[in-house]
Design a protein around this motif. Structure first.
Motif, PDB file in Angstrom:
ATOM      1  N   UNK A 109       0.822  -1.206   0.000  1.00 13.95           N
ATOM      2  CA  UNK A 109       0.000   0.000   0.000  1.00 13.95           C
ATOM      3  C   UNK A 109       0.848   1.244   0.000  1.00 13.95           C
ATOM      4  N   UNK A 110       1.671   1.399   1.035  1.00 18.75           N
ATOM      5  CA  UNK A 110       2.636   2.505   1.003  1.00 18.75           C
ATOM      6  C   UNK A 110       3.599   2.261  -0.153  1.00 18.75           C
ATOM      7  N   UNK A 157      -4.042   3.311  -7.055  1.00 15.80           N
ATOM      8  CA  UNK A 157      -3.830   1.861  -6.949  1.00 15.80           C
ATOM      9  C   UNK A 157      -3.237   1.491  -5.597  1.00 15.80           C
ATOM     10  N   UNK A 158      -2.223   2.224  -5.190  1.00 15.07           N
ATOM     11  CA  UNK A 158      -1.571   1.908  -3.913  1.00 15.07           C
ATOM     12  C   UNK A 158      -2.501   2.158  -2.731  1.00 15.07           C
ATOM     13  N   UNK A 159      -3.292   3.226  -2.807  1.00 17.17           N
ATOM     14  CA  UNK A 159      -4.256   3.494  -1.729  1.00 17.17           C
ATOM     15  C   UNK A 159      -5.256   2.349  -1.613  1.00 17.17           C
ATOM     16  N   UNK A 160      -5.659   1.799  -2.738  1.00 21.01           N
ATOM     17  CA  UNK A 160      -6.556   0.652  -2.703  1.00 21.01           C
ATOM     18  C   UNK A 160      -5.903  -0.559  -2.059  1.00 21.01           C
ATOM     19  N   UNK A 219     -14.162   5.848  -0.112  1.00 24.92           N
ATOM     20  CA  UNK A 219     -14.025   6.895   0.904  1.00 24.92           C
ATOM     21  C   UNK A 219     -12.599   6.948   1.433  1.00 24.92           C
ATOM     22  N   UNK A 220     -12.019   5.774   1.647  1.00 26.40           N
ATOM     23  CA  UNK A 220     -10.647   5.700   2.151  1.00 26.40           C
ATOM     24  C   UNK A 220      -9.678   6.360   1.167  1.00 26.40           C
TER      25      UNK A 220
END
Length: 471
Positions: A109-110, A157-160, A219-220
């Motif tokens: 993610x990060x 993409x990474x946030x997902x 939302x995230x």
């Protein structure tokens, strides 16, 4: 289970050390490894593993020097592809450190290789999680850094991926686990980290905005990406150094600790085009400095501002420091990948001044001086704090040019009229002053004491208005 957090305030960085039965492990070490070696020696222990949570962007890790000096094995999480010998662990893999166990939990993610390490004590009880930049206290890691190295890894993409990692890997863990993050407040790797550097996972589930159980992925992603500032320019370069490898700090120190007389210092500066970096405090710098030198004081967030203000990580650097501070400056430069210090001025600025060489001064005024000047001249006021600081409260009429954007906005600094700079306390405004002096500006001053002192004057100030109340 004893977990020792080794915190370095100027980088808001936390490394971790554990030891059991003469076997030790270090997590996310800084570039200078001697403190970890000394810690292990105190325990009569061998550092068996160096665990890396990810390829760091905000500092150059010390894993390679620990491998060389202690024979440690480097461990990365799944998907990592370092250009040197290291263990690329599998999700769920367990490593033994004496009677302790370290379990790999892949949490992309990060970055895609980001990994959380679950610590299990000698009784088999899960004790805590070393989360790297996956989970901070009050925040989570920003997902917009990897795309500067791998373009298809967009922040969305990474946030997902981070949403899935938090929900599927972190939140199901026990509430009593202690969270050990890689950074605290002040780091550019997140946007709203707490000043606290540890907490229980249960409490974070209650107070961390990113762990709200009713939050959808959409939302995230929206909330995580809102308000992110541009990452410092040196971040991608540090990532590549951590992936590809780097020169030993011992070699850098040998080269950089070369003392030069004023004449030799001047000759080297002229021959190499090296940047003269003066690391004294702002007040002393203002009283006298070598022409064309830049001031970034060691007493502040030195490494971070070097990374922000010196675009070329390979720039050759000549240092001006207080006596005895040379090695500290070199070490703190190397932490963020500035490895080309070529020497320092022996005897510091006083030796330059005593030799009769030319020097310049910078004009500093007090908040009261500016208050009096506003009754007559009304000079332009330029606030070099971050936009968020400016938006919170500022002098009415002041314009905001954040320090890290100064090179992109030089045309907004007048050359035919007086202006005044200020930051929060005088540290950043002197960095700005030195840059403007180097570029030819002369008719300006900065406010010592910054907005902290200006807020106590009668100069009119804005009042912060919460966005939800704005019409």
């Amino acid at each position: 289970m004893k977990v020792e957090q080794i915190y370095t305030g100027c980088l808001a960085h936390a490394a971790y050390y554990i030891e059991s039965k003469g076997v030790a492990a270090v997590f996310d070490p800084l570039r200078e490894v001697q403190p970890y070696l000394d810690r292990a020696k105190k325990d009569n222990a061998q550092i068996k593993y160096v665990f890396e949570t990810h390829f760091h962007a905000d500092f150059v890790s010390g894993h390679l020097d620990l491998k060389k000096k202690a024979g440690s094995k480097i461990v990365f999480g799944p998907g990592a592809k370092p250009a040197y010998e290291a263990i690329t662990a599998e999700d769920g893999q367990i490593f033994e450190v004496g009677d302790y166990k370290v379990k790999v939990i892949h949490t992309p993610g990060h970055t895609m290789e980001s990994t959380t390490y679950l610590l299990i004590d000698e009784h088999g009880k899960e004790h805590g999680i070393i989360t790297g930049d996956t989970l901070f206290i009050g925040d989570v890691g920003r997902p917009d850094l990897a795309q500067h190295v791998v373009s298809e890894l967009t922040e969305e993409k990474l946030a997902g991926h981070l949403y899935d990692s938090l929900r599927n890997k972190i939140m199901p863990l026990s509430d009593d686990l202690i969270v050990y993050p890689n950074h605290g407040a002040g780091s550019a790797c997140g946007k709203m980290m707490s000043k606290e550097t540890t907490d229980t996972l249960g409490h974070q589930k209650k107070v961390n905005y990113a762990l709200r159980p009713d939050m959808t992925k959409e939302e995230f992603i929206k909330e995580l990406l809102t308000g992110l500032t541009t990452p410092p320019g040196y971040f991608p370069k540090n990532v590549l150094m951590n992936i590809k490898g780097y020169e030993s700090l011992d070699n850098i120190m040998d080269r950089a600790t070369t003392p030069y007389s004023p004449d030799a210092f001047e000759a080297v500066a002229n021959e190499t085009g090296a940047l003269v970096l003066d690391t004294r405090n702002a007040e002393d710098f203002a009283k006298g400095f070598i022409p064309n030198s830049i001031n970034i004081g060691l007493e502040g967030s030195f490494a971070q501002w070097v990374g922000e203000m010196i675009p070329d990580i390979k720039q050759e650097i000549l240092l001006v420091t207080y006596d005895g501070k040379e090695e500290e400056a070199i070490t703190r430069l190397s932490r963020v990948g500035y490895d080309n210090t070529v020497g320092f001025l022996k005897g510091g600025f006083e030796s330059w001044k005593d030799s009769g060489k030319e020097f310049e001064t910078a004009n500093r005024i007090s908040a009261q001086d500016l208050e009096e000047a506003m009754n007559d001249e009304k000079p332009l006021i330029i606030d070099v704090r971050k936009k968020s600081e400016y938006d919170s409260e500022h002098l009415i009429g002041a314009i905001n040019i954040p320090l890290n954007e100064i090179n992109q906005h030089l045309a907004e600094f007048p050359k035919d009229s007086t202006f005044v700079l200020h930051c929060a306390g005088g540290y950043r405004s002197m960095i700005a002053s030195s840059i403007l002096k180097q570029r030819g500006w002369q008719d300006f001053a900065d406010v010592k004491g910054g907005f902290e002192d200006l807020s106590k004057t009668s100069l009119p100030k804005s009042e912060y208005v919460c966005p939800s109340t704005m019409l």
